[in-house]
Design a protein around this motif. Sequence first.
Motif, mmCIF file in Angstrom:
data_model
loop_
_atom_site.group_PDB
_atom_site.id
_atom_site.type_symbol
_atom_site.label_atom_id
_atom_site.label_comp_id
_atom_site.label_asym_id
_atom_site.label_seq_id
_atom_site.Cartn_x
_atom_site.Cartn_y
_atom_site.Cartn_z
ATOM 1 N N THR A 1 0.869 -1.183 0.000
ATOM 2 C CA THR A 1 0.000 0.000 0.000
ATOM 3 C C THR A 1 0.905 1.231 0.000
ATOM 4 O OG1 THR A 1 -0.035 -0.024 2.371
ATOM 5 C CG2 THR A 1 -1.824 -1.162 1.288
ATOM 6 N N GLU B 1 -4.370 -9.807 -0.241
ATOM 7 C CA GLU B 1 -5.737 -9.661 -0.764
ATOM 8 C C GLU B 1 -6.129 -10.812 -1.693
ATOM 9 O OE1 GLU B 1 -6.597 -4.957 -1.009
ATOM 10 O OE2 GLU B 1 -4.960 -5.675 -2.267
ATOM 11 N N ARG B 2 -5.369 -11.871 -1.630
ATOM 12 C CA ARG B 2 -5.771 -13.047 -2.423
ATOM 13 C C ARG B 2 -5.233 -14.321 -1.761
ATOM 14 N NH1 ARG B 2 -1.951 -15.534 -5.726
ATOM 15 N NH2 ARG B 2 -0.024 -14.379 -6.141
ATOM 16 N N GLN C 1 -9.651 -7.625 4.493
ATOM 17 C CA GLN C 1 -9.282 -7.822 3.073
ATOM 18 C C GLN C 1 -9.274 -9.306 2.697
ATOM 19 O OE1 GLN C 1 -7.789 -5.809 5.194
ATOM 20 N NE2 GLN C 1 -6.966 -3.984 4.213
ATOM 21 N N ILE C 2 -8.769 -10.141 3.624
ATOM 22 C CA ILE C 2 -8.702 -11.567 3.262
ATOM 23 C C ILE C 2 -10.103 -12.183 3.282
ATOM 24 C CG2 ILE C 2 -8.185 -12.674 5.530
ATOM 25 C CD1 ILE C 2 -6.494 -13.562 2.221
ATOM 26 N N VAL D 1 -0.465 -5.812 2.242
ATOM 27 C CA VAL D 1 -1.770 -6.402 2.578
ATOM 28 C C VAL D 1 -1.990 -7.620 1.696
ATOM 29 C CG1 VAL D 1 -4.235 -5.931 2.862
ATOM 30 C CG2 VAL D 1 -2.609 -4.054 2.881
ATOM 31 N N THR E 1 -12.802 -10.659 2.336
ATOM 32 C CA THR E 1 -13.382 -10.278 1.038
ATOM 33 C C THR E 1 -12.798 -11.157 -0.075
ATOM 34 O OG1 THR E 1 -13.415 -8.037 1.879
ATOM 35 C CG2 THR E 1 -13.757 -8.291 -0.494
ATOM 36 N N ALA E 2 -11.468 -11.391 0.010
ATOM 37 C CA ALA E 2 -10.827 -12.217 -1.037
ATOM 38 C C ALA E 2 -11.406 -13.631 -1.035
ATOM 39 C CB ALA E 2 -9.326 -12.268 -0.795
#
Length: 531
Positions: free
Chosen positions: A356, A364-365, A520-521, A362, A523-524
Amino acid sequence: MPAPTFSLNGTDALVLVLSSSLIGCWWLDRHWHSRERRALPPGPPGKFGGLLGNLGEMAGFEPWKRLAKWGQVYGSDLVYLRSFGTGVLVINSSSAVTELFEKQSSFYSDRPTFTMAGELIGLDQGLGFAHYGPHWRMMRKLAQRALGTEAIKKYHGVQEDVIALFLHSLVEQPDEFAKALHLASGRIIQSVTYGFAVNTPSELYLHDMEKTMEMVTEYVRPGAFLVDIFPFLKHLPAWFPFNTIHKTAAAGRELLLRSSDRPFGHVKQLVKEGRAPPSYVADGLAGIYEGEQKGPEGERGVDVEYCVKWSANTMYGAGSETTYGTVIEALYLLALHPEIQARAYAEIEAALGSSTSDQFTVLERLPSIADRPALPYVNALVKEVYRYNPVVPMGLPRRSEKDGWLGGKFIPKDTLIIPNVWALSRDRVSGIPPEQFEPARFLEDHLPRPAVDPLTYTFGFGRRICPGRFLGDNSVFLFISGLIATFEISMPEGTDISFVPGLVSYPQPFKVNLVPRSEQIITAVKTAAMV
Ligand code: HEM
């Protein structure tokens, strides 16, 4: 005076037949004085002057540890035991395993006969328990072709989708992890074998496959049935008092046929209509219909379609529980070792995270199979899970097809041979004690010599080595790396762990805390699970 009459009721006759066979086996065993008998590998004396053999050594809790100990007591890689009339050879070293299962593989690639499970129920039609011969060879050819490193690339997507669904269900219901893991392990095999969508309801086919697998686990235990010890009992008529052999066999056969014929028939129809998604069965059948492999009455009279059906039927039993057992073991070990978990997470975050603007990384996937080369510590962790408590600790047994010799020791024909995988996993090459859970033992830049690679023993040996090892290893990697990427894993104080005994051994479901690492994870995971 009338002559005295002598009559036997059914139970008396059964007892008489059994006891005379037992005494016959014992007598033969005691009086077999030959050069060969004297050259048998060493082993503990059997109970009751050899009458019952060494059944006690092979049963009970963690017999692999006891069997490894006997190797040390006698200073021998080979330990010879007896179970009623059958000789049992336990191999405790990788050099002896290589010699027999690889260099002399033509004589040591058969499986023993399981009278109830194999002969009477029919499990010996499948790849795992089939006798070494043309039928097995054709199934093996099909499996190797369909599950080789190149061929399985087409299943990477299926594996990643199933693991995303699994992680998503854990975000929603963390307490149900054992059930969710069970379903996910089964779904991967079902999709690869038959091409069914990853979210196919489990009642459709999985249920029967699961029941069949439970039957296999229960029925292939040593001494599970009297008829396995005394095969002639299979000839007793069904009306014979207390004889349940035929009833048990008929129920087992019915379940086995249901679990093999229904999914196979479904895919066969789709192949004929030209709309079957890629799968083990669809590709195998397409090979026949395109004349690539010799047709139904092909090579040496082997029915290839029959081989596709029965090798497919083996996949669930062989691939699902082993994957489940390995991953539940990993979860338990990760919960006990937060420092190892933290190091693995740091590697995943550094390799796959996005930076970031304020210099934070972060994640995120989720990790994918393509990420494996970038994650050496996670790969070492996967190996350490295989090594620490091998999920198939005594491998699958073999049968010697002829009299043979190894290092001056005699191995009679028809000996049941057990590779003690657990003993092989206790290697001290790296200098790190085998009792310690330490993935770094496999990192070459860390040590003068890394530990022996568990891929050389976890999945078996020689001609019968697990054909699903590349697929299974990728699944295990995705489960472990996905769990670490998504959750901080810990165990409530005082959690008790017990292990499932048997052919496949792993922890019983236990309490575990799974705390998502970030928004974030989550959401991923949700996005990846929308399949
Ligand atoms: C972590 C996962 C797995 C482990 C630890 C494992 C382990 C093993 C072991 C120890 C054997 C016996 C080999 C021998 O006799 O030397 C075996 C055989 C077998 N495995 Fe696996 N396996 C795994 C996953 C799979 C998967 C995913 C599949 C299928 C998709 C599979 C299919 C088979 C089959 C068909 C056999 C019988 C081979 C034969 O007898 O010729 N396994 N496996």
